[in-house]
Design a protein around this motif. Sequence first.
Motif, mmCIF file in Angstrom:
data_model
loop_
_atom_site.group_PDB
_atom_site.id
_atom_site.type_symbol
_atom_site.label_atom_id
_atom_site.label_comp_id
_atom_site.label_asym_id
_atom_site.label_seq_id
_atom_site.Cartn_x
_atom_site.Cartn_y
_atom_site.Cartn_z
ATOM 1 N N ASN A 179 5.484 -16.541 -19.496
ATOM 2 C CA ASN A 179 5.443 -16.591 -18.040
ATOM 3 C C ASN A 179 5.530 -15.194 -17.436
ATOM 4 O O ASN A 179 5.882 -15.034 -16.282
ATOM 5 N N GLY A 180 5.232 -14.199 -18.242
ATOM 6 C CA GLY A 180 5.455 -12.819 -17.823
ATOM 7 C C GLY A 180 4.286 -12.228 -17.061
ATOM 8 O O GLY A 180 3.167 -12.722 -17.103
ATOM 9 N N ILE A 181 4.575 -11.163 -16.342
ATOM 10 C CA ILE A 181 3.536 -10.494 -15.577
ATOM 11 C C ILE A 181 3.638 -8.983 -15.743
ATOM 12 O O ILE A 181 3.112 -8.219 -14.944
ATOM 13 N N VAL A 182 4.331 -8.580 -16.789
ATOM 14 C CA VAL A 182 4.572 -7.155 -16.990
ATOM 15 C C VAL A 182 3.268 -6.392 -17.117
ATOM 16 O O VAL A 182 3.044 -5.361 -16.478
ATOM 17 N N PHE A 183 2.370 -6.925 -17.917
ATOM 18 C CA PHE A 183 1.125 -6.213 -18.178
ATOM 19 C C PHE A 183 0.308 -6.054 -16.901
ATOM 20 O O PHE A 183 -0.173 -4.972 -16.586
ATOM 21 N N ARG A 184 0.144 -7.131 -16.182
ATOM 22 C CA ARG A 184 -0.669 -7.059 -14.961
ATOM 23 C C ARG A 184 -0.091 -6.053 -13.971
ATOM 24 O O ARG A 184 -0.796 -5.246 -13.396
ATOM 25 N N ARG A 185 1.215 -6.125 -13.813
ATOM 26 C CA ARG A 185 1.872 -5.170 -12.922
ATOM 27 C C ARG A 185 1.570 -3.736 -13.310
ATOM 28 O O ARG A 185 1.271 -2.892 -12.478
ATOM 29 N N ASN A 186 1.689 -3.493 -14.598
ATOM 30 C CA ASN A 186 1.489 -2.121 -15.061
ATOM 31 C C ASN A 186 0.073 -1.645 -14.852
ATOM 32 O O ASN A 186 -0.156 -0.516 -14.428
ATOM 33 N N VAL A 187 -0.870 -2.505 -15.176
ATOM 34 C CA VAL A 187 -2.261 -2.112 -14.993
ATOM 35 C C VAL A 187 -2.519 -1.820 -13.518
ATOM 36 O O VAL A 187 -3.099 -0.787 -13.157
ATOM 37 N N LEU A 188 -2.057 -2.695 -12.669
ATOM 38 C CA LEU A 188 -2.323 -2.520 -11.241
ATOM 39 C C LEU A 188 -1.650 -1.272 -10.697
ATOM 40 O O LEU A 188 -2.227 -0.535 -9.900
ATOM 41 N N ASN A 189 -0.439 -1.041 -11.154
ATOM 42 C CA ASN A 189 0.242 0.133 -10.626
ATOM 43 C C ASN A 189 -0.361 1.429 -11.158
ATOM 44 O O ASN A 189 -0.411 2.426 -10.443
ATOM 45 N N ARG A 190 -0.842 1.391 -12.384
ATOM 46 C CA ARG A 190 -1.573 2.567 -12.880
ATOM 47 C C ARG A 190 -2.844 2.782 -12.065
ATOM 48 O O ARG A 190 -3.181 3.901 -11.668
ATOM 49 N N LEU A 191 -3.553 1.680 -11.805
ATOM 50 C CA LEU A 191 -4.764 1.778 -10.990
ATOM 51 C C LEU A 191 -4.446 2.388 -9.633
ATOM 52 O O LEU A 191 -5.217 3.183 -9.097
ATOM 53 N N GLN A 192 -3.306 2.005 -9.100
ATOM 54 C CA GLN A 192 -2.934 2.533 -7.791
ATOM 55 C C GLN A 192 -2.645 4.030 -7.859
ATOM 56 O O GLN A 192 -3.054 4.789 -6.979
ATOM 57 N N GLN A 193 -1.957 4.442 -8.901
ATOM 58 C CA GLN A 193 -1.693 5.879 -9.057
ATOM 59 C C GLN A 193 -2.996 6.665 -9.122
ATOM 60 O O GLN A 193 -3.145 7.708 -8.495
ATOM 61 N N GLU A 194 -3.913 6.141 -9.906
ATOM 62 C CA GLU A 194 -5.189 6.838 -10.053
ATOM 63 C C GLU A 194 -5.972 6.816 -8.739
ATOM 64 O O GLU A 194 -6.697 7.757 -8.420
ATOM 65 N N PHE A 195 -5.801 5.719 -8.010
ATOM 66 C CA PHE A 195 -6.509 5.595 -6.742
ATOM 67 C C PHE A 195 -6.091 6.703 -5.784
ATOM 68 O O PHE A 195 -6.919 7.280 -5.078
ATOM 69 N N LYS A 196 -4.811 6.995 -5.792
ATOM 70 C CA LYS A 196 -4.293 7.989 -4.851
ATOM 71 C C LYS A 196 -4.903 9.356 -5.092
ATOM 72 O O LYS A 196 -5.061 10.144 -4.170
ATOM 73 N N LYS A 197 -5.231 9.648 -6.328
ATOM 74 C CA LYS A 197 -5.788 10.979 -6.593
ATOM 75 C C LYS A 197 -7.269 10.920 -6.913
ATOM 76 O O LYS A 197 -7.794 11.750 -7.645
ATOM 77 N N ARG A 198 -7.954 9.918 -6.355
ATOM 78 C CA ARG A 198 -9.357 9.723 -6.721
ATOM 79 C C ARG A 198 -10.241 10.897 -6.306
ATOM 80 O O ARG A 198 -11.163 11.268 -7.023
ATOM 81 N N GLU A 199 -9.939 11.478 -5.141
ATOM 82 C CA GLU A 199 -10.786 12.577 -4.674
ATOM 83 C C GLU A 199 -10.655 13.779 -5.610
ATOM 84 O O GLU A 199 -11.638 14.428 -5.955
ATOM 85 N N GLU A 200 -9.439 14.004 -6.007
ATOM 86 C CA GLU A 200 -9.181 15.073 -6.965
ATOM 87 C C GLU A 200 -9.913 14.793 -8.282
ATOM 88 O O GLU A 200 -10.546 15.678 -8.864
ATOM 89 N N THR A 201 -9.827 13.561 -8.719
ATOM 90 C CA THR A 201 -10.514 13.173 -9.960
ATOM 91 C C THR A 201 -12.014 13.418 -9.834
ATOM 92 O O THR A 201 -12.638 13.977 -10.725
ATOM 93 N N ARG A 202 -12.559 12.991 -8.717
ATOM 94 C CA ARG A 202 -14.002 13.131 -8.520
ATOM 95 C C ARG A 202 -14.400 14.606 -8.563
ATOM 96 O O ARG A 202 -15.426 14.965 -9.128
ATOM 97 N N GLY A 203 -13.557 15.436 -7.944
ATOM 98 C CA GLY A 203 -13.842 16.866 -7.950
ATOM 99 C C GLY A 203 -13.798 17.448 -9.364
ATOM 100 O O GLY A 203 -14.574 18.342 -9.717
ATOM 101 N N ARG A 204 -12.913 16.903 -10.175
ATOM 102 C CA ARG A 204 -12.718 17.461 -11.511
ATOM 103 C C ARG A 204 -13.770 16.955 -12.478
ATOM 104 O O ARG A 204 -14.333 17.701 -13.261
#
Lengths: 221, 280
Positions: free
Chosen positions: A70-95
């Motif tokens: 009944n766990g949701i650990v994995f989904r949470r982690n994936v989503l929160n990682r996605l969110q972290q990456e989302f925040k720096k997307r412009e930087e990523t695109r530049g790099r």
Amino acid sequence: MENTADDYRIQSFDLDTQMLLKRALNDPSSVNLEKVSDIIVDQSLKDQVFSKEAGRICYTIVQAEAKQSNGIVFRRNVLNRLQQEFKKREETRGRSLQEWVCYVTFICNVFDYLKVNNMPMVALVHPVYDCLLRLAQADALMNEEEVDCLVVQLHRIGEQLEKVNGPRMDQLFFLLRDGFLLQKGLTSMARLLLLEVLEFRAGGWVLSGTAHKYYYSEIAD
Amino acid sequence: MSDWTRGRRRDANNSEVENRSCGPSRGSNCRKRGIDGSLRANREMDGSGGEKGEHADGSSKHSDKRQDGFTTPESTGPVSRCSRQADWGSQVDDDEMRSSVHRDMQRYRRRILGAEVTQRERKTSSGSSGSCDSKEEDHMETDEAVLLRRQKQINYGKNTLAYDRYIKEVPKHMRQSGVHPKTPNKFRKYSRRSWDQQIKLWKVKLHAWDPPTEGGQDNVLDNIEELGLGDVMDIELDFPNLPDSQNASTTHSISLDGEDCLGTPVKVQKTESTVEPEMA
């Protein structure tokens, strides 16, 4: 169980990681799901082939974890990682354009595969739109790589996205029409891709038979 | 007293913060996800930690003590506005719970519709009637905030090894009302006090299925008796047939397979102690 390594294109990982992923698929509670989610996100960001498929493996692990504990650990982690990456997307695109394209591919793939009670995850709707709108900006339309990514994503999830938020899809297509019509310096490949996706949506997210022929047959009639 | 229903939201926070602060240690070894509980704690540290603290501001008293994933029932209730800014993971978790509650509500409506029909049939055929609460739908709790808070409390109870063992050991058709734990019906209108009490009793009963430890459980029974099965019968209106409490001892003792008494009683006492302040 029926989950085998080859189903999920995990051969590009080293053997230990492959073992870890296999265990995550079959017995999620026996592994560190946080680590697994990091591995999957990291790989998605650098491997274009994997980023197109990663949603499926995420889906399977989410299902397995929910069923087992009944766990949701994995989904949470994936989503929160996605969110972290989302925040720096412009930087990523530049790099690295490639990493940026991988990111968009991955987030769209996750959006496509992971559902909450059979509905798209509301939390991802705006972020996904933000990414696609970014790809529709003039500077991004100059890169075939980004146009291609945009068009592929729209083919996969365009209809779902429009259902959950129509106005933003309109906004996106204003940009695409303008890009197609007015932007100088687009390659004809980019124009072809744009034209096709314009027709695709205009046809209710289906390409008519003749349009399909036009775009995909070696020889048009 | 009447504050209980009036200022439900505010009270909700306060009282539950109290509960929680007694809670963390209790039975934390029984948590299903306890295996990687530490992992979760770690994850909390890096990255999302900042925002998390921010959004949980209103209930921060416990949020730092508590493993996430066991966030307290009230957080989607009153704080739901704020949770919009939470991390994507929690947003999706919240959405999932919200849509599940709505789906359950539809199911429940369908079910009581069906029940009403059969009741009507029974009435006309035999003449005997349970006139008590025929119009179930009028008594249905539809406040989303309340339902979400209740669902969280229920999930919290279900996310235990004891619950897993219970549903495995006692198949549904073998369960007897008044004897076995029965999940409180979140769609019934209850006062805040009554609901919390039901949850408490339910959890106490579930503790009888705690996995064997060095501690024993014999005292659990006594404690249940103490807490008063009378209350449960009061509450579990959906059972037309009165539960026979003398069965309680026999059924429970099955699961007690001779453990001496150390661990669980402590937990139960804690439960009790949380009851007291609320009564006062």
